[in-house]
Design a protein around this motif. Structure first.
Motif, mmCIF file in Angstrom:
data_model
loop_
_atom_site.group_PDB
_atom_site.id
_atom_site.type_symbol
_atom_site.label_atom_id
_atom_site.label_comp_id
_atom_site.label_asym_id
_atom_site.label_seq_id
_atom_site.Cartn_x
_atom_site.Cartn_y
_atom_site.Cartn_z
ATOM 1 N N LEU A 43 0.798 -1.233 0.182
ATOM 2 C CA LEU A 43 -0.060 0.115 0.173
ATOM 3 C C LEU A 43 0.772 1.248 0.011
ATOM 4 O O LEU A 43 0.523 2.207 -0.455
ATOM 5 C CB LEU A 43 -0.869 -0.033 1.058
ATOM 6 N N ALA A 44 2.227 1.206 0.542
ATOM 7 C CA ALA A 44 2.762 2.408 0.701
ATOM 8 C C ALA A 44 3.434 2.535 -0.536
ATOM 9 O O ALA A 44 3.856 3.678 -0.970
ATOM 10 C CB ALA A 44 3.834 2.066 1.858
ATOM 11 N N LEU A 45 3.582 1.497 -1.561
ATOM 12 C CA LEU A 45 4.105 1.575 -2.601
ATOM 13 C C LEU A 45 3.216 2.081 -3.830
ATOM 14 O O LEU A 45 3.731 2.713 -4.801
ATOM 15 C CB LEU A 45 4.544 0.293 -3.403
ATOM 16 N N ARG A 46 2.003 2.223 -3.436
ATOM 17 C CA ARG A 46 1.078 2.806 -4.547
ATOM 18 C C ARG A 46 1.278 4.031 -5.296
ATOM 19 O O ARG A 46 1.160 4.159 -6.510
ATOM 20 C CB ARG A 46 -0.602 2.700 -3.857
ATOM 21 N N PRO A 47 1.655 5.156 -4.495
ATOM 22 C CA PRO A 47 1.980 6.381 -5.055
ATOM 23 C C PRO A 47 3.309 6.223 -6.137
ATOM 24 O O PRO A 47 3.104 6.874 -7.289
ATOM 25 C CB PRO A 47 2.406 7.213 -4.090
#
Length: 312
Positions: free
Chosen positions: A178-182
């Motif tokens: 989820l932290a990778l999404r951006p």
């Protein structure tokens, strides 16, 4: 009939349903009779969580394939490809698009059996790129056939669904994703800005999915395919070539493939696009593992999770 269940002896598929099996074999028998094909030996069955294949021994072997519901588009897609680019795919003897059934001829030796070297890999990837380029005007038609939409703009949404639905990701890995999404959204924007048009991505292109006769390559097995960035096809192909011939061969093969796409783009731009596409194609690999027969669906979750984590 001899039945091969490979590494999935416990996976439940329609082959285990006597009614389904009878219906499928009756269809196969009727098509063989229509074609006047005489069997010369026992049938061999290959059962996997994503497809069922029956090899019919004849003067030239014939193959029945039943795809999983998530890949049922394959039958209709193969029939369409045989009209659009007949020199690059097998022309089916018969298809039942509604049920995802195909009856296919043999098309020469499987490429893997010929131990292809780097020069042959260059030739095959060049011909595959030409095949993809020819399909650029067919994108909307392929989508109407039910081929999954994995175009670059759709990838963030596919990522969200894959992470949310996976039952094997632990809390730490889910948080990392989820932290990778951006960053993933940035990769998609950069890849889309290069301007390479969408086409058909095989999504599992390797030396076991190619037939070769007289230097002409025929590509088959479209159950993992999607409509998306064409360079996503490089992931599996490059990994397999590196496994056979060493990592140093990959840049050479990639450039041979990319040369077909240089109209209006520099090779440097295309190399960066290929780098991004290879990373993002882990999403389409994850999607492929979600297309198993419903009763075998849990088999795909660990593979889907592994593909997602390779994005990191």
């Amino acid at each position: 009939m001899e039945t091969d269940r490979g590494a999935y002896p416990e996976a439940r598929t329609p082959w285990d349903d006597p009614a389904w099996r009878t219906e499928a074999l009756c269809w196969l028998d009727a098509e063989l009779a229509r074609l006047g094909i005489r069997e010369t030996g026992p049938r061999r069955v290959r059962v996997r969580p994503w497809s069922i294949i029956v090899r019919v021994e004849a003067a030239s072997p014939v193959w029945f394939k039943a795809a999983s519901p998530g890949s049922a588009f394959e039958a209709g897609l193969n029939a369409a490809l045989s009209r659009w680019v007949p020199s690059r795919v097998l022309e089916p003897y018969a298809v039942d698009a509604a049920r995802g059934w195909s009856l296919l001829p043999s098309g020469g030796p499987v490429w893997r059996s010929l131990s292809p070297g780097p020069r042959e890999w260059e030739s095959a990837l060049t011909q595959y790129a030409e095949f993809q380029l020819a399909l650029v005007p067919r994108v909307e038609e392929m989508l109407r056939l039910g081929v999954p939409d994995a175009r670059v703009a759709a990838l963030p949404e596919l990522f969200d669904a894959a992470v949310a639905e996976n039952r094997t990701l632990d809390a730490a890995d889910r948080g990392r994703l989820l932290a990778l999404r951006p960053r993933l959204v940035e990769w998609c924007s950069e890849l889309g800005a290069v301007g390479v048009p969408d086409s058909l991505d095989h999504a599992d292109l390797h030396d076991g999915q190619v037939l070769v006769t007289g230097g002409r390559y025929t590509f088959f097995d479209w159950g993992d395919a999607n409509v998306g960035h064409p360079f996503c096809s490089l992931l599996v192909a490059a990994d397999r070539a590196a496994e056979l011939h060493g990592a140093s061969v990959v840049a050479r093969l990639e450039d041979a493939y990319l040369e077909v796409w240089t109209g209006g783009h520099t090779l440097r731009e295309l190399r960066r696009a290929a780098e991004l596409a290879r990373r993002l194609s882990q999403l389409t690999r994850a999607g492929s593992w979600g297309r198993l027969f419903p009763a075998a669906a849990e088999i795909g979750d660990p593979e889907r999770a592994a593909a997602l984590l390779r994005l990191l």
